[in-house]
Enzyme design. Structure first.
Site, PDB file in Angstrom:
ATOM      1  N   LYS A  88       3.183  10.294   7.861  1.00  0.00           N
ATOM      2  CA  LYS A  88       2.207  10.258   8.919  1.00  0.00           C
ATOM      3  C   LYS A  88       2.863  10.323  10.585  1.00  0.00           C
ATOM      4  O   LYS A  88       2.671  12.220  10.337  1.00  0.00           O
ATOM      5  CB  LYS A  88       1.905   8.797   8.910  1.00  0.00           C
ATOM      6  CG  LYS A  88       1.362   8.326   7.959  1.00  0.00           C
ATOM      7  CD  LYS A  88       0.978   6.662   8.580  1.00  0.00           C
ATOM      8  CE  LYS A  88      -0.035   6.227   7.721  1.00  0.00           C
ATOM      9  NZ  LYS A  88      -1.026   6.134   7.877  1.00  0.00           N
ATOM     10  N   PHE A 133       1.139  -0.862  -0.125  1.00  0.00           N
ATOM     11  CA  PHE A 133      -0.209  -0.038  -0.395  1.00  0.00           C
ATOM     12  C   PHE A 133       1.509   1.017   0.130  1.00  0.00           C
ATOM     13  O   PHE A 133       1.882   1.384   0.881  1.00  0.00           O
ATOM     14  CB  PHE A 133      -0.768   0.397   1.326  1.00  0.00           C
ATOM     15  CG  PHE A 133      -1.616   1.459   1.251  1.00  0.00           C
ATOM     16  CD1 PHE A 133      -3.007   1.389   0.590  1.00  0.00           C
ATOM     17  CD2 PHE A 133      -1.255   2.275   1.925  1.00  0.00           C
ATOM     18  CE1 PHE A 133      -3.507   2.274   0.167  1.00  0.00           C
ATOM     19  CE2 PHE A 133      -2.344   3.356   1.757  1.00  0.00           C
ATOM     20  CZ  PHE A 133      -3.764   3.775   1.115  1.00  0.00           C
ATOM     21  N   ASP A 149       9.317   2.577   1.209  1.00  0.00           N
ATOM     22  CA  ASP A 149       8.449   3.474   1.945  1.00  0.00           C
ATOM     23  C   ASP A 149       8.008   3.379   3.747  1.00  0.00           C
ATOM     24  O   ASP A 149       8.188   2.450   3.469  1.00  0.00           O
ATOM     25  CB  ASP A 149       7.021   2.849   1.529  1.00  0.00           C
ATOM     26  CG  ASP A 149       5.433   4.191   2.167  1.00  0.00           C
ATOM     27  OD1 ASP A 149       5.702   4.485   2.962  1.00  0.00           O
ATOM     28  OD2 ASP A 149       4.519   3.774   1.098  1.00  0.00           O
TER      29      ASP A 149
HETATM   30  N1  PLP Z   1       2.086   4.395   2.324  1.00  0.00           N
HETATM   31  C1  PLP Z   1       2.222   3.418   3.532  1.00  0.00           C
HETATM   32  C2  PLP Z   1       3.467   2.610   4.145  1.00  0.00           C
HETATM   33  C3  PLP Z   1       1.327   3.456   4.571  1.00  0.00           C
HETATM   34  O1  PLP Z   1       0.768   3.483   5.161  1.00  0.00           O
HETATM   35  C4  PLP Z   1       0.678   5.250   3.722  1.00  0.00           C
HETATM   36  C5  PLP Z   1      -0.887   5.433   4.660  1.00  0.00           C
HETATM   37  O2  PLP Z   1      -0.655   4.691   5.117  1.00  0.00           O
HETATM   38  C6  PLP Z   1       0.628   5.946   2.603  1.00  0.00           C
HETATM   39  C7  PLP Z   1       1.615   5.526   1.624  1.00  0.00           C
HETATM   40  C8  PLP Z   1       0.203   6.733   2.086  1.00  0.00           C
HETATM   41  O3  PLP Z   1       0.360   8.335   3.232  1.00  0.00           O
HETATM   42  P1  PLP Z   1      -1.272   8.958   2.910  1.00  0.00           P
HETATM   43  O4  PLP Z   1      -2.529   8.418   3.730  1.00  0.00           O
HETATM   44  O5  PLP Z   1      -0.652  10.437   4.469  1.00  0.00           O
HETATM   45  O6  PLP Z   1      -1.561   9.950   1.770  1.00  0.00           O
END
Ligand code: PLP
Length: 390
Positions: free
Chosen positions: A245, A132, A216
């Site tokens: 986050k 994700f 990520d």
């Molecule tokens: N990448 C990861 C691993 C995430 O857990 C999340 C959100 O849950 C995102 C990207 C996307 O972040 P945002 O909701 O701030 O766009």
């Protein structure tokens, strides 16, 4: 306003993209939340790993107050101290290269994808099953989940999905590949820690071909797993990481951080954002980053994580506990004798036990409390989950 009134406003005016619980939070402090009726909750989700330093940390609040009263915004056509100091602090905390500040996790991954393609024009991005990376088009294209992608086709081309298998990953990275993008621990799909073999295969494949290895760390970073960045507990150093986050201490900010090799891959005019790295969020992030870098706190995360994991393992309805540090999930025993649905369990935890957790799938509950959570709060959360046993 009551929850019923808010629901009416939602029905009439808010796009129905979220399935909200019938609770209105009005205040937070540390690992606790309060609803509009004054009920106190234990927050073991922390806004999905956003409030790592706890709700309303006094130093974050003070930094925001001080900055917002002095200068809330100028264009990135000009300098501000918080943005440059934050870029330096993020670089020095990790890969030693350069930083692009943005506003969210998805945006951080967009920047990473653009960076990789700029360095390797036309190259594919290899991503893993179960990943994700966000909801914007580039990030969504890197998120191989049928239900999230299918309604929005056509997606951005050039993403290659591979299973979480070292050989398959290694073979998928070809001479023209731009990047491998992965979460060291897959968060949204149920807290799955990637094996060191998989990460080493990714590193070797990128070294062989010159592709960029991008982690990520949007959910895993900022101390969540017991080191500031999760890659520190693996055998691998990536070429770039993305953060968001918890980076803003509760305010919206994201960042792409590179090592030296990719530091100058993006050129003037290649990328930008009006609000990115604004002085208020950057001031908050400077405090959050300093707090989450504290070695005592990080050691505490490892101890607290072990205590919580042990407590969770003792629950009568738990089949497995997964994760690292305070990034944990439980799989609910699917034995027909006491079959429990995770969404229902999370809902009952909230409404009956005043414990905030969330379901990442039909049989999985995720727990990510603030890193400052006390032993008493950890034990109390486990006791509240025990009370939900059938
Ligand atoms: N990448 C990861 C691993 C995430 O857990 C999340 C959100 O849950 C995102 C990207 C996307 O972040 P945002 O909701 O701030 O766009």
């Amino acid at each position: 306003m009551s929850v019923a009134e808010l629901k009416t406003l939602e029905r009439d005016y808010a796009m129905p993209t979220y399935v909200r619980n019938p609770v209105q939070f009005v205040r937070g402090s540390g690992a606790r939340l309060w609803d509009a009726d004054g009920n106190e909750y234990l927050d073991f989700l922390a806004g999905i790993s956003v409030l790592n330093v706890g709700h309303c940390h006094p130093r974050v609040v003070e930094a925001v107050r001080e900055q917002v009263g002095r200068l809330s915004h100028v264009s990135n056509l000009y300098y501000t101290e918080p943005a440059m100091k934050l870029s330096a602090a993020l670089s020095e905390s990790s890969l030693g290269g350069k930083v692009f500040l943005c506003n969210s996790g998805a945006e951080a991954n967009e920047a990473a994808i653009k960076l990789a393609r700029r360095a390797r024009p036309g190259g594919n991005i290899v991503v893993l099953e179960g990943a994700f990376h966000g909801r914007t088009y580039g990030a969504l294209s890197a998120t191989p989940q049928e239900t999230k992608q299918a309604p929005f086709a056509p997606l951005v081309p050039g993403f290659v999905v591979v299973p979480k298998d070292p050989g398959a990953l290694f073979d998928a990275v070809e001479p023209g590949t731009a990047a491998v993008l992965l979460e060291p621990i897959q968060g949204e799909t149920g807290i799955h820690v990637l094996s060191d073999e998989l990460l080493v295969a990714a590193r070797e494949a990128c070294d062989r071909t010159g592709a960029a290895l991008i982690f990520d760390e949007i959910q895993t970073g900022m101390g969540r797993t017991g080191t500031l960045w999760a890659y520190e507990q693996t055998e691998v150093v990536p070429d770039a990481i993305t953060s968001a986050k918890a980076l803003g201490g509760g305010l919206p900010i994201g960042a792409l951080i590179t090592g030296q090799r990719l530091a100058d891959a993006l050129h003037p005019g290649d990328h930008g954002s009006t609000f990115a790295g604004g002085p208020v969020v950057a001031s908050a992030a400077l405090v959050a980053l300093e707090l989450c870098s504290d070695q005592e706190l990080l050691a505490r995360v490892r101890v607290a994580g072990a205590r919580l994991a042990a407590g969770l393992a003792s629950l009568p309805y738990v089949a497995a506990v997964r994760g690292r540090g305070l990034m944990l999930a439980i799989d609910i025993d699917q034995d027909p004798g006491h079959r429990l649905d995770a969404a229902e369990l999370a809902r009952r935890a909230l409404l009956e036990q005043r414990l905030v957790v969330n379901a990442t799938g039909p049989a999985t509950i995720r727990l990510e409390p603030p890193l400052i959570v006390s032993d008493d709060e950890l034990d109390e959360a486990v006791a509240r989950l025990v009370a939900l046993a059938p």
